[in-house]
Design an enzyme around this catalytic site. Structure first.
Site, mmCIF file in Angstrom:
data_model
loop_
_atom_site.group_PDB
_atom_site.id
_atom_site.type_symbol
_atom_site.label_atom_id
_atom_site.label_comp_id
_atom_site.label_asym_id
_atom_site.label_seq_id
_atom_site.Cartn_x
_atom_site.Cartn_y
_atom_site.Cartn_z
ATOM 1 N N LYS A 1 55.717 33.332 24.904
ATOM 2 C CA LYS A 1 54.490 33.284 24.083
ATOM 3 C C LYS A 1 53.782 34.624 24.224
ATOM 4 C CE LYS A 1 50.365 32.482 23.528
ATOM 5 N NZ LYS A 1 49.495 33.502 22.937
ATOM 6 N N SER B 1 44.726 36.628 32.670
ATOM 7 C CA SER B 1 43.479 36.553 33.434
ATOM 8 C C SER B 1 43.578 35.546 34.576
ATOM 9 C CB SER B 1 42.337 36.161 32.503
ATOM 10 O OG SER B 1 42.588 34.875 31.979
ATOM 11 N N THR B 2 42.786 35.766 35.607
ATOM 12 C CA THR B 2 42.778 34.862 36.754
ATOM 13 C C THR B 2 42.305 33.481 36.324
ATOM 14 O OG1 THR B 2 42.481 36.695 38.278
ATOM 15 C CG2 THR B 2 41.771 34.541 39.058
ATOM 16 N N GLU C 1 50.844 36.523 37.631
ATOM 17 C CA GLU C 1 50.460 37.927 37.836
ATOM 18 C C GLU C 1 49.114 38.085 37.137
ATOM 19 O OE1 GLU C 1 49.501 41.257 37.289
ATOM 20 O OE2 GLU C 1 51.291 41.812 36.126
ATOM 21 N N GLU D 1 36.774 42.479 37.318
ATOM 22 C CA GLU D 1 37.720 43.284 36.544
ATOM 23 C C GLU D 1 37.084 43.609 35.187
ATOM 24 O OE1 GLU D 1 41.376 41.298 35.198
ATOM 25 O OE2 GLU D 1 42.433 43.082 35.886
HETATM 26 P P1 NDP Z 1 44.214 35.575 28.859
HETATM 27 O O1 NDP Z 1 44.543 35.235 30.264
HETATM 28 O O2 NDP Z 1 43.477 34.575 28.041
HETATM 29 O O3 NDP Z 1 45.573 35.893 28.047
HETATM 30 C C1 NDP Z 1 46.843 36.072 28.588
HETATM 31 C C2 NDP Z 1 47.876 35.221 27.846
HETATM 32 O O4 NDP Z 1 47.639 33.836 28.092
HETATM 33 C C3 NDP Z 1 47.822 35.372 26.334
HETATM 34 O O5 NDP Z 1 49.134 35.235 25.809
HETATM 35 C C4 NDP Z 1 46.961 34.203 25.933
HETATM 36 O O6 NDP Z 1 47.121 33.837 24.608
HETATM 37 C C5 NDP Z 1 47.480 33.123 26.864
HETATM 38 N N1 NDP Z 1 46.555 31.998 27.074
HETATM 39 C C6 NDP Z 1 45.222 31.928 26.818
HETATM 40 N N2 NDP Z 1 44.739 30.721 27.186
HETATM 41 C C7 NDP Z 1 45.779 30.026 27.683
HETATM 42 C C8 NDP Z 1 45.919 28.718 28.250
HETATM 43 N N3 NDP Z 1 44.880 27.894 28.381
HETATM 44 N N4 NDP Z 1 47.133 28.326 28.684
HETATM 45 C C9 NDP Z 1 48.196 29.138 28.590
HETATM 46 N N5 NDP Z 1 48.136 30.398 28.054
HETATM 47 C C10 NDP Z 1 46.944 30.838 27.621
HETATM 48 O O7 NDP Z 1 43.472 36.957 28.831
HETATM 49 P P2 NDP Z 1 42.391 37.485 27.752
HETATM 50 O O8 NDP Z 1 43.158 38.061 26.628
HETATM 51 O O9 NDP Z 1 41.403 36.412 27.421
HETATM 52 O O10 NDP Z 1 41.640 38.626 28.561
HETATM 53 C C11 NDP Z 1 40.498 38.312 29.358
HETATM 54 C C12 NDP Z 1 40.496 39.110 30.626
HETATM 55 O O11 NDP Z 1 41.653 38.809 31.377
HETATM 56 C C13 NDP Z 1 40.549 40.608 30.458
HETATM 57 O O12 NDP Z 1 39.292 41.144 30.248
HETATM 58 C C14 NDP Z 1 41.144 41.045 31.751
HETATM 59 O O13 NDP Z 1 40.132 41.137 32.704
HETATM 60 C C15 NDP Z 1 42.086 39.918 32.112
HETATM 61 N N6 NDP Z 1 43.491 40.218 31.756
HETATM 62 C C16 NDP Z 1 44.345 40.576 32.737
HETATM 63 C C17 NDP Z 1 45.628 40.894 32.430
HETATM 64 C C18 NDP Z 1 46.594 41.310 33.471
HETATM 65 O O14 NDP Z 1 47.566 42.007 33.161
HETATM 66 N N7 NDP Z 1 46.430 40.886 34.686
HETATM 67 C C19 NDP Z 1 46.121 40.902 31.054
HETATM 68 C C20 NDP Z 1 45.164 40.450 30.094
HETATM 69 C C21 NDP Z 1 43.905 40.147 30.457
HETATM 70 P P3 NDP Z 1 46.139 34.464 23.505
HETATM 71 O O15 NDP Z 1 46.216 35.942 23.637
HETATM 72 O O16 NDP Z 1 46.766 34.010 22.271
HETATM 73 O O17 NDP Z 1 44.776 33.913 23.780
#
Ligand code: NDP
Length: 486
Positions: free
Chosen positions: A192, A244-245, A265, A396
């Site tokens: 996904k 995200s965490t 991660e 973060e």
């Molecule tokens: P998310 O954790 O929401 O997104 C990461 C992935 O998870 C995306 O593919 C997202 O889909 C998907 N996702 C979202 N909600 C769910 C759920 N309930 N169950 C399963 N999968 C889900 O990150 P955000 O894009 O909201 O970013 C927010 C913050 O997270 C950032 O500001 C940053 O601080 C942190 N982040 C950290 C990352 C890292 O590499 N450690 C990467 C990205 C973000 P979709 O995009 O379609 O919502």
């Protein structure tokens, strides 16, 4: 006769634009889901445009998978699993080699699409994301028939069907980090991609077709977070998540008691520590690389800069001079150092935290530069006078923003660096080898770079401690989560 003396002026060095051609990316107007080796329209989902964050222009319409679509993808992966597992390991490796070669062949197109869809500078997608994605497939292609060496002779079997959820900061690279080891170990996968950056994963689906990968071994379901949540609820044997965490914790709760494998991660707030005996100019380059690479949208970004007090002023002066020369703008221009922020939502989050930093009394310095009128942009920024409890020092930000604090002794540096809910990465800058190893050994971080930052290699393990998650990706350690030792 008196000679006229011309006043000395600062040398101005202007760059001519050097845009990469957009023609390398022949995008289709719409993309379907990739299930069972075919592109297929969503049955209970919808379609949404994916936009270019540098211009806000739509690039293509992308399918949003509904619950039934996700279930179809998982069923296809389940049906393909016995055949894929039964293949001789050497044959599985050959498919991975083919995918790696095809990524190389389509590298230019992939780099342009990555920059268009995500906003990152073409120099980074061209020189880092895409070559590293190919390198991960090459590396795990080599492992496919040597797995017994990775598990110290223990017997093993693949997990089965794996659900993989990747974020928007390194879209193709994260897909490669996840798919290559899973496939090498004999698993089938449902991936996904993130909502804002689905395109290179869909090009990877085309590459899987070109490589004649058997149908159902890789399935790609684009969509929003609800598709990710549906995948976690689905009939999968292991989930691998980067993001995200907060979402990581949600996934962990959803899987509790199910016996499904899980690796997470997550975020970070990594310390980049510079000692007074470091090569300071080199350290300044490392600080720049640590926080402004990919606009700071990097889980292991060196967002907490810890400077030894005796050299702090000098480093801040050099850092600021270097920051003022960063070129912010068109991601497709080969001169660009800092591209567009990935989405309006991420820009709002950066702006909120930066305002909070000012409200809490830290001193903000953002470079003055002309930012394009459309799209999402944030100027490279540093914060001085930061208290350890300030939100900008704790949370973060995931943007081009670094907070600077000072320390006096190595002990204090270690304590400050470890004083974080996260534990993903760190950097140590010193010319003293013994100090470098002593400090690195005391840091509670999954990756510690010495006299460099943000270097990635497919043969090295990557992952975190504490709220940065668990499990490792990359190298032989990255294979372990994809097998059951028997
Ligand atoms: P998310 O954790 O929401 O997104 C990461 C992935 O998870 C995306 O593919 C997202 O889909 C998907 N996702 C979202 N909600 C769910 C759920 N309930 N169950 C399963 N999968 C889900 O990150 P955000 O894009 O909201 O970013 C927010 C913050 O997270 C950032 O500001 C940053 O601080 C942190 N982040 C950290 C990352 C890292 O590499 N450690 C990467 C990205 C973000 P979709 O995009 O379609 O919502």
């Amino acid at each position: 006769m008196s000679a006229t003396i011309e006043p000395r002026t600062a040398l101005r060095w202007d760059y001519a634009p050097a845009p990469e051609s957009r023609d390398a990316a022949s995008l289709k107007p719409r993309y379907d889901l990739f299930i069972d080796g075919e592109f297929t329209a969503p049955r209970d989902g919808s379609r949404e445009p994916t936009i270019n964050p540098a211009t806000e222009e739509p690039l293509a319409e992308v399918a949003y998978a509904g619950p039934g679509d996700v279930a179809r993808a998982v069923e296809a992966a389940r049906a393909a699993a016995p055949g894929w597992q039964a293949l001789p390991a050497l044959e599985r490796g050959k498919y991975l080699f083919r995918i790696a070669r095809l990524i190389q062949e389509r590298a230019r197109e992939l780099a342009v699409v990555e920059s268009l869809d995500g906003g990152k500078p073409i120099r980074e997608s061209r020189d880092i994301d895409i070559p590293l994605a190919a390198a991960h497939f090459f590396s795990y292609a080599g492992w496919a028939d040597k797995l017994s060496y990775a598990f110290a002779g223990r017997a093993f079997e693949p997990r089965g069907v794996v659900g993989q959820i990747v974020p928007w900061n390194f879209p193709l690279l994260m897909a490669a980090w996840k798919l290559a080891p899973a496939l090498a170990c004999g698993n089938t996968a449902v991936l996904k991609p993130a909502e804002t950056t689905p395109l290179t994963a869909l090009l990877l689906a085309e590459i899987c077709q070109e490589a004649e990968l058997p149908g159902g071994v890789v399935n790609i379901v684009t969509g929003d977070g609800s598709a990710g949540a549906e995948l976690v609820r689905g009939d999968v044997d292991k989930v691998a998540f980067t993001g995200s965490t907060a979402v990581g914790k949600e996934i962990q709760r959803a899987l509790a008691g199910r016996g499904t494998g899980l690796t997470l991660e997550l975020g970070g707030k990594s310390a980049n520590i510079v000692f007074e005996d470091a090569a300071l100019d080199q350290a300044v380059e490392g600080i720049i690389e640590g926080i402004f690479f990919n606009q700071g949208h990097v889980c292991c970004a060196g967002s907490r800069l810890l400077l030894q007090e005796s050299v702090a002023e000098e480093i801040v002066r050099k850092l600021w001079a270097r920051m003022e020369r960063l070129r912010v703008g068109d991601p497709l221009d080969k001169n660009t150092d800092v591209g567009a922020i990935n989405s309006a939502a991420q820009l709002a989050r950066i702006e909120e935290l930066v305002l909070e930093g000012e409200r809490e009394g830290a001193t903000r310095r953002s470079i003055t530069c002309a930012l394009p009128e459309t799209g999402y942009w944030f100027p490279p920024t540093l914060f001085l006078d930061v208290a350890p409890a300030n939100r900008i020092a704790v949370e973060e930000i995931f943007g081009p923003v670094v907070s600077v604090t000072t320390f006096r002794t190595p002990k204090e540096a270690i304590e400050r660096a470890n004083n974080s809910a996260y534990g993903l990465a760190a950097g140590v800058w010193t010319d003293n080898g013994a100090k470098a190893f002593e400090v690195a050994g005391a840091l509670r971080a999954g990756v510690v770079w010495q006299n460099t930052y943000n270097r990635f290699d497919p043969t090295a393990a990557f992952g975190g401690y504490k709220e940065s998650g668990f499990g490792r990706e990359g190298g032989p350690s990255g294979l372990l989560p994809y097998v059951r030792l028997t």
